[in-house]
Design a protein around this motif. Structure first.
Motif, short mmCIF file in Angstrom:
data_model
loop_
_atom_site.label_atom_id
_atom_site.label_comp_id
_atom_site.label_asym_id
_atom_site.label_seq_id
_atom_site.Cartn_x
_atom_site.Cartn_y
_atom_site.Cartn_z
N GLU A 356 5.03 -33.92 -44.96
CA GLU A 356 6.11 -33.15 -45.26
C GLU A 356 5.69 -31.71 -45.56
OE1 GLU A 356 8.77 -31.09 -47.73
OE2 GLU A 356 6.68 -31.47 -48.19
N ALA A 357 4.61 -31.46 -45.64
CA ALA A 357 4.21 -29.93 -46.08
C ALA A 357 3.98 -29.18 -44.70
CB ALA A 357 2.89 -30.01 -46.78
N THR A 358 3.71 -30.00 -43.63
CA THR A 358 3.51 -29.31 -42.35
C THR A 358 4.67 -29.46 -41.33
OG1 THR A 358 2.32 -31.42 -41.47
CG2 THR A 358 1.14 -29.70 -42.13
N GLY A 359 5.62 -30.18 -41.65
CA GLY A 359 6.76 -30.67 -40.76
C GLY A 359 6.24 -31.36 -39.45
N LEU A 360 5.14 -32.28 -39.53
CA LEU A 360 4.89 -32.95 -38.44
C LEU A 360 5.16 -34.37 -38.78
CD1 LEU A 360 0.91 -31.79 -38.19
CD2 LEU A 360 3.02 -31.02 -36.78
N ALA A 361 5.34 -35.24 -37.57
CA ALA A 361 5.45 -36.68 -37.78
C ALA A 361 4.23 -37.31 -38.60
CB ALA A 361 5.64 -37.05 -36.54
N ARG A 362 4.61 -38.14 -39.16
CA ARG A 362 3.32 -38.97 -39.78
C ARG A 362 2.12 -39.34 -38.90
NH1 ARG A 362 3.68 -41.92 -44.81
NH2 ARG A 362 2.64 -43.60 -43.87
N ALA A 363 2.51 -39.90 -37.89
CA ALA A 363 1.76 -40.53 -36.87
C ALA A 363 0.77 -39.34 -36.22
CB ALA A 363 2.46 -41.10 -35.62
N THR A 364 1.40 -38.00 -36.18
CA THR A 364 0.69 -36.97 -35.73
C THR A 364 -0.38 -36.38 -36.71
OG1 THR A 364 2.52 -36.04 -34.31
CG2 THR A 364 0.86 -34.47 -34.81
N ALA A 365 0.30 -36.29 -38.10
CA ALA A 365 -0.42 -35.68 -39.22
C ALA A 365 -1.75 -36.86 -39.39
CB ALA A 365 0.28 -35.80 -40.49
N ARG A 366 -1.36 -38.26 -39.18
CA ARG A 366 -2.34 -39.07 -39.37
C ARG A 366 -3.50 -38.83 -38.48
NH1 ARG A 366 -4.14 -44.01 -37.63
NH2 ARG A 366 -4.61 -45.49 -39.01
#
Length: 589
Positions: A356-366
């Protein structure tokens, strides 16, 4: 832990992120170990083992993110890179919780006081309060020392597991002279490990540790542990002196009592900081575009940047660094969920909060988070991720040395390249301005001013901007003591009129002085503010009055001046987020 240029193997890593971190480590190594402010791409190729084409793409992406500077083929670390280290320092809560204690102890004991944390088999400094003497004793925030060569290391090693001791022995076998630790002088010959093991047992028994010239001749120190809520050592507070003032026994006698007496209050402050958490509004992003503006909700900023900047921009590197930076927010998921640290450790974030903080998809952030975990920059504690002290190896120590003028100079050089006029930086010093930085332009006829030059504040654009930055009482007191004299036929010498001119500068946010200091000299200045909004310096551009009308100069030069001041202010805020500026001219001097 050394500044190894190539990271350990990672199963399924985000390759560009891994390579980008390798380049940043090598840049740091060359800056910290060899004292080089800039390097060439070929240096990075040799140090990282990466192909030249890969290095070029990494450096290009880092430059677009504002983390390195490019001047022709010369590559340097940018102050903005300190955002990454600031993320760790903010998440740990240590500077905020223990910095005030370190300052009070330093004042009371009249010795330098620091706070250090364990980092693998090393010790990394995160807080520093220095007593300034001819014989100055200080480590930079972010510096890494071998555990066996400092008093905090004996305290931390008392909690090492078998694997921790094995890693320590392996490192010493590989680097017996400590050449991979640029913060300490290398050994002349390998040392016995038995002495350190004996000191660790003594530290575990006594509850404190000493350093009797282990780092270098003349340096002595005493350290005590500060524990988290689980009873584990979170950090060590370290008092450092010199043998010209104390031997190790007299230092211990002088400081151990006052130091130990503060430990319960420090542990309470650390526990309180860990329990509070720091929620952040959902719309505030940890990511900024290359220009620094936050992106809108739901947009992937790395993809936007790649569209704008082309195939050379490495999305995965940008995303990974945005994730690392976001961890400094210590906020929860976007609906007000706050994640606090278990056991008194620094706050962390869930995967959902990072996405949420970065605006990235969960899979990408993970994927970025797992790469950072495997590379040793982040730890996973259940569903919470938090940055580790190793993040500070990414340029923080050499950048923490920078003073005010060091930070301002690159921006001033860019201003001069843009407007083709000389630029200066000055502070208020009594009734005068004093020049602290200057970048001249190349002309047959130019203004000849050197660092340290003083002029009456009332007759200069920078002086009027600085006077405008004072509060009403201080400004009135200053003007009441001014006795203006006519330096040229244009100089304002009437004090009430001068007061109105300064008021106008305060209202308009700039000042233009046309031939009041010297015939033919025109100057336009804007304020430079610190992180608290105080005017601490003035930035100006000086031109010849024959280059056109005064209003034309204002129209042409003021936007570039304001943009440059804003960039200087952003770097000042980043550099001073968790400690005072480094050596050199300081803000407000």
């Amino acid at each position: 832990m050394s500044l190894s240029p190539v990271p350990p193997p990672v199963n399924g890593p985000v390759g560009p992120l891994e390579r980008g971190l390798a380049v940043l480590r090598e840049l740091t190594r060359l800056a910290a170990h060899e004292g080089r402010t800039t390097v060439r791409p070929s240096d990075l190729v040799r140090g990282t083992g990466l192909a030249r084409s890969v290095v070029d793409r990494v450096v290009g992406t880092l430059e677009q993110l504002g983390y390195v500077t490019l001047d022709g083929r010369d590559i340097g670390l940018s102050v903005r890179l300190m955002e990454l280290g600031n993320a760790y320092l903010a998440a740990s809560g240590l500077p905020a919780a223990l910095g005030p204690f370190a300052e009070r102890l330093a004042d009371g004991l009249d010795e330098s006081v620091s706070v250090a944390v364990p980092d693998g088999d090393g010790v990394r400094f995160v807080v520093q309060t220095t007593r300034r003497r001819t014989m100055s004793l200080a480590f930079r925030i972010g510096d890494l020392l071998p555990a066996e060569r400092c008093s905090p290391g004996a305290l931390f090693a008392a909690e090492w597991s078998g694997s921790g001791w094995a890693a320590w022995r392996a490192r010493r076998a590989e680097d017996p002279l400590d050449t991979s630790f640029p913060a300490v002088p290398p050994r002349h010959r390998p040392a016995s490990g038995g002495d350190f093991e004996a000191r660790v047992k003594e530290a575990a028994r006594d509850g404190w540790a000493t350093d009797d010239q282990l780092i270098e001749p003349g340096l002595v120190a005493v350290s005590v542990p500060v524990r988290d809520a689980s009873g584990r050592i979170a950090c060590a507070v370290n008092v450092v002196s010199h043998t010209s003032r104390h031997d190790v026994d007299s230092l211990r006698a002088a400081v151990l009592g006052p130091l130990s007496a503060q430990v319960p209050a420090m542990e309470a402050a650390l526990a309180a900081a860990a329990g509070r958490g720091r929620p952040r509004p959902a719309a505030e992003r940890a990511w900024g575009t290359p220009g620094g503006a936050p992106t809108a909700l739901g947009e992937d900023p790395a993809r936007m940047a790649k569209r704008e900047l082309g195939a050379g921009f490495l999305q995965s590197l940008a995303r990974g660094l945005a994730v690392l930076r976001a961890l400094g927010g210590a906020e929860g998921a976007g609906q007000g969920e706050t994640v606090t640290a278990g056991g008194g450790r620094g706050g962390g974030m869930t995967l959902s909060a990072v996405a949420e903080a970065t605006g990235l998809a969960r899979a990408t952030a993970r994927r970025s988070l797992l790469t950072l975990v495997e590379l040793g920059y982040v730890e996973a504690d259940g569903r919470v991720f938090r940055p580790l002290p190793r993040v500070l190896e990414l340029g923080y120590a050499p950048l923490a040395e920078l003073g005010f003028t060091d930070i301002a100079q690159p921006h001033m050089r860019e201003l001069v390249r843009t407007v083709h006029e000389s630029a200066s930086l000055a502070v208020l010093d009594g009734g005068d301005i004093r020049y602290i930085a200057r970048v001249p332009t190349v002309r047959i006829m130019s203004v000849n001013i050197t660092i340290g030059t003083r002029f009456p504040a009332y007759a200069t654009s920078m002086g009027r901007v600085l006077l405008a930055g004072l509060d009403a009482e201080a400004r009135a007191a200053h003007l009441a003591g001014v006795r203006p004299r006519p330096l040229t036929r244009h100089t304002v010498t009437d004090v009430p009129e001068l007061a109105r001119v300064v008021e106008r500068a305060a209202a308009e946010g700039h000042a233009l002085v046309d031939q009041e200091l010297e015939e033919g000299l025109r100057s336009l200045a804007v304020p430079v503010r610190d992180a608290r909004g105080r005017v601490v310096a003035a930035l100006n551009v000086a031109t010849h009055a024959g280059h056109g009308a005064a209003e034309s100069a204002r129209r042409e030069l003021l936007p570039a001046l304001r943009a440059t001041a804003a960039r200087i202010e952003a770097d000042l805020a980043t550099a001073s987020a968790h400690h005072a500026l480094g050596a050199g001219e300081r803000v407000g001097a």
